[in-house]
Scaffold this motif. Sequence first.
Motif, PDB file in Angstrom:
ATOM      1  N   GLY A  14       0.792  -1.215   0.000  1.00  0.00           N
ATOM      2  CA  GLY A  14       0.000   0.000   0.000  1.00  0.00           C
ATOM      3  C   GLY A  14       0.827   1.269   0.000  1.00  0.00           C
ATOM      4  O   GLY A  14       0.295   2.362  -0.215  1.00  0.00           O
ATOM      5  N   GLY A  15       2.110   1.132   0.225  1.00  0.00           N
ATOM      6  CA  GLY A  15       2.995   2.282   0.265  1.00  0.00           C
ATOM      7  C   GLY A  15       3.466   2.709  -1.105  1.00  0.00           C
ATOM      8  O   GLY A  15       3.031   2.173  -2.135  1.00  0.00           O
ATOM      9  N   SER A  16       4.386   3.677  -1.113  1.00  0.00           N
ATOM     10  CA  SER A  16       4.887   4.258  -2.358  1.00  0.00           C
ATOM     11  C   SER A  16       6.407   4.343  -2.351  1.00  0.00           C
ATOM     12  O   SER A  16       7.032   4.462  -1.296  1.00  0.00           O
ATOM     13  CB  SER A  16       4.315   5.667  -2.551  1.00  0.00           C
ATOM     14  N   LEU A  17       6.957   4.307  -3.537  1.00  0.00           N
ATOM     15  CA  LEU A  17       8.378   4.547  -3.759  1.00  0.00           C
ATOM     16  C   LEU A  17       8.526   5.290  -5.077  1.00  0.00           C
ATOM     17  O   LEU A  17       7.705   5.122  -5.990  1.00  0.00           O
ATOM     18  CB  LEU A  17       9.182   3.251  -3.821  1.00  0.00           C
ATOM     19  N   ARG A  18       9.597   6.065  -5.173  1.00  0.00           N
ATOM     20  CA  ARG A  18       9.920   6.729  -6.426  1.00  0.00           C
ATOM     21  C   ARG A  18      11.320   6.311  -6.847  1.00  0.00           C
ATOM     22  O   ARG A  18      12.294   6.604  -6.150  1.00  0.00           O
ATOM     23  CB  ARG A  18       9.854   8.240  -6.270  1.00  0.00           C
ATOM     24  N   ARG A  66      -1.363   2.585 -11.078  1.00  0.00           N
ATOM     25  CA  ARG A  66      -0.572   2.626  -9.844  1.00  0.00           C
ATOM     26  C   ARG A  66       0.806   3.236 -10.063  1.00  0.00           C
ATOM     27  O   ARG A  66       1.327   3.906  -9.180  1.00  0.00           O
ATOM     28  CB  ARG A  66      -0.411   1.216  -9.258  1.00  0.00           C
ATOM     29  N   PHE A  67       1.407   2.976 -11.217  1.00  0.00           N
ATOM     30  CA  PHE A  67       2.749   3.459 -11.518  1.00  0.00           C
ATOM     31  C   PHE A  67       2.670   4.584 -12.555  1.00  0.00           C
ATOM     32  O   PHE A  67       1.805   4.577 -13.428  1.00  0.00           O
ATOM     33  CB  PHE A  67       3.610   2.342 -12.093  1.00  0.00           C
ATOM     34  N   THR A  68       3.612   5.510 -12.441  1.00  0.00           N
ATOM     35  CA  THR A  68       3.713   6.601 -13.407  1.00  0.00           C
ATOM     36  C   THR A  68       5.168   6.781 -13.807  1.00  0.00           C
ATOM     37  O   THR A  68       6.030   6.993 -12.941  1.00  0.00           O
ATOM     38  CB  THR A  68       3.188   7.920 -12.823  1.00  0.00           C
ATOM     39  N   SER A  84       0.513   2.433  -4.248  1.00  0.00           N
ATOM     40  CA  SER A  84      -0.314   1.260  -3.945  1.00  0.00           C
ATOM     41  C   SER A  84       0.453  -0.028  -4.201  1.00  0.00           C
ATOM     42  O   SER A  84      -0.050  -0.951  -4.847  1.00  0.00           O
ATOM     43  CB  SER A  84      -1.601   1.292  -4.779  1.00  0.00           C
ATOM     44  N   LEU A  85       1.645  -0.087  -3.691  1.00  0.00           N
ATOM     45  CA  LEU A  85       2.515  -1.231  -3.958  1.00  0.00           C
ATOM     46  C   LEU A  85       1.957  -2.512  -3.357  1.00  0.00           C
ATOM     47  O   LEU A  85       1.325  -2.509  -2.292  1.00  0.00           O
ATOM     48  CB  LEU A  85       3.917  -0.957  -3.424  1.00  0.00           C
ATOM     49  N   LEU A 118      16.693  -2.720  -5.873  1.00  0.00           N
ATOM     50  CA  LEU A 118      15.783  -3.710  -5.300  1.00  0.00           C
ATOM     51  C   LEU A 118      14.608  -3.031  -4.611  1.00  0.00           C
ATOM     52  O   LEU A 118      14.793  -2.142  -3.774  1.00  0.00           O
ATOM     53  CB  LEU A 118      16.530  -4.585  -4.296  1.00  0.00           C
ATOM     54  N   VAL A 119      13.427  -3.485  -4.953  1.00  0.00           N
ATOM     55  CA  VAL A 119      12.197  -3.049  -4.299  1.00  0.00           C
ATOM     56  C   VAL A 119      11.588  -4.253  -3.610  1.00  0.00           C
ATOM     57  O   VAL A 119      11.330  -5.270  -4.245  1.00  0.00           O
ATOM     58  CB  VAL A 119      11.198  -2.462  -5.319  1.00  0.00           C
ATOM     59  N   THR A 120      11.378  -4.129  -2.319  1.00  0.00           N
ATOM     60  CA  THR A 120      10.780  -5.205  -1.541  1.00  0.00           C
ATOM     61  C   THR A 120       9.521  -4.680  -0.880  1.00  0.00           C
ATOM     62  O   THR A 120       9.569  -3.700  -0.135  1.00  0.00           O
ATOM     63  CB  THR A 120      11.746  -5.725  -0.471  1.00  0.00           C
ATOM     64  N   VAL A 121       8.409  -5.335  -1.170  1.00  0.00           N
ATOM     65  CA  VAL A 121       7.129  -4.921  -0.607  1.00  0.00           C
ATOM     66  C   VAL A 121       6.685  -5.992   0.379  1.00  0.00           C
ATOM     67  O   VAL A 121       6.484  -7.145   0.003  1.00  0.00           O
ATOM     68  CB  VAL A 121       6.070  -4.731  -1.698  1.00  0.00           C
ATOM     69  N   SER A 122       6.541  -5.603   1.617  1.00  0.00           N
ATOM     70  CA  SER A 122       6.130  -6.548   2.644  1.00  0.00           C
ATOM     71  C   SER A 122       4.615  -6.504   2.825  1.00  0.00           C
ATOM     72  O   SER A 122       4.002  -5.437   2.801  1.00  0.00           O
ATOM     73  CB  SER A 122       6.809  -6.214   3.965  1.00  0.00           C
ATOM     74  N   SER A 123       4.041  -7.674   3.011  1.00  0.00           N
ATOM     75  CA  SER A 123       2.577  -7.755   3.153  1.00  0.00           C
ATOM     76  C   SER A 123       2.165  -7.741   4.607  1.00  0.00           C
ATOM     77  O   SER A 123       2.992  -7.815   5.504  1.00  0.00           O
ATOM     78  CB  SER A 123       2.064  -9.016   2.472  1.00  0.00           C
TER      79      SER A 123
END
Length: 123
Positions: A14-18, A66-68, A84-85, A118-123
């Motif tokens: 649900g978070g964001s990264l750029r 979700r992505f731009t 909205s990761l 690296l992008v890590t999305v934790s649930s």
Amino acid sequence: VQLQASGGGLVQAGGSLRLSCAASGRTFSNNAMGWFRQAPGKEREFVAAVSWNGGRIAYVDSVKGRFTISRDNAKNTVYLQMNSLKSDDTAVYYCAAHLGSVGGSDPTRYRYWGMGTLVTVSS
């Protein structure tokens, strides 16, 4: 010629990264730019592409809305805003410079590649 991707990290679902991708060694203002990603145990996947002037943009269906992707030719930099990761977005993200000015999803048409972030999305 170098493409340096940055901005990855650990984020909750649900978070964001750029992500940013800064080019050095030459200008890519006349080239389309793209983002790809590779999750553990999976093949590299197209994520998004932007034409040389930002007028044409494409996304894989799973990230639409979700992505731009955007670019700043004055800074020789391309961005990927990820909102909205989801856990399925976990991967190493690569930026790449296309051979042409319009771009697309075919990785064989991209000549220069960055090292990935690296992008890590934790649930």
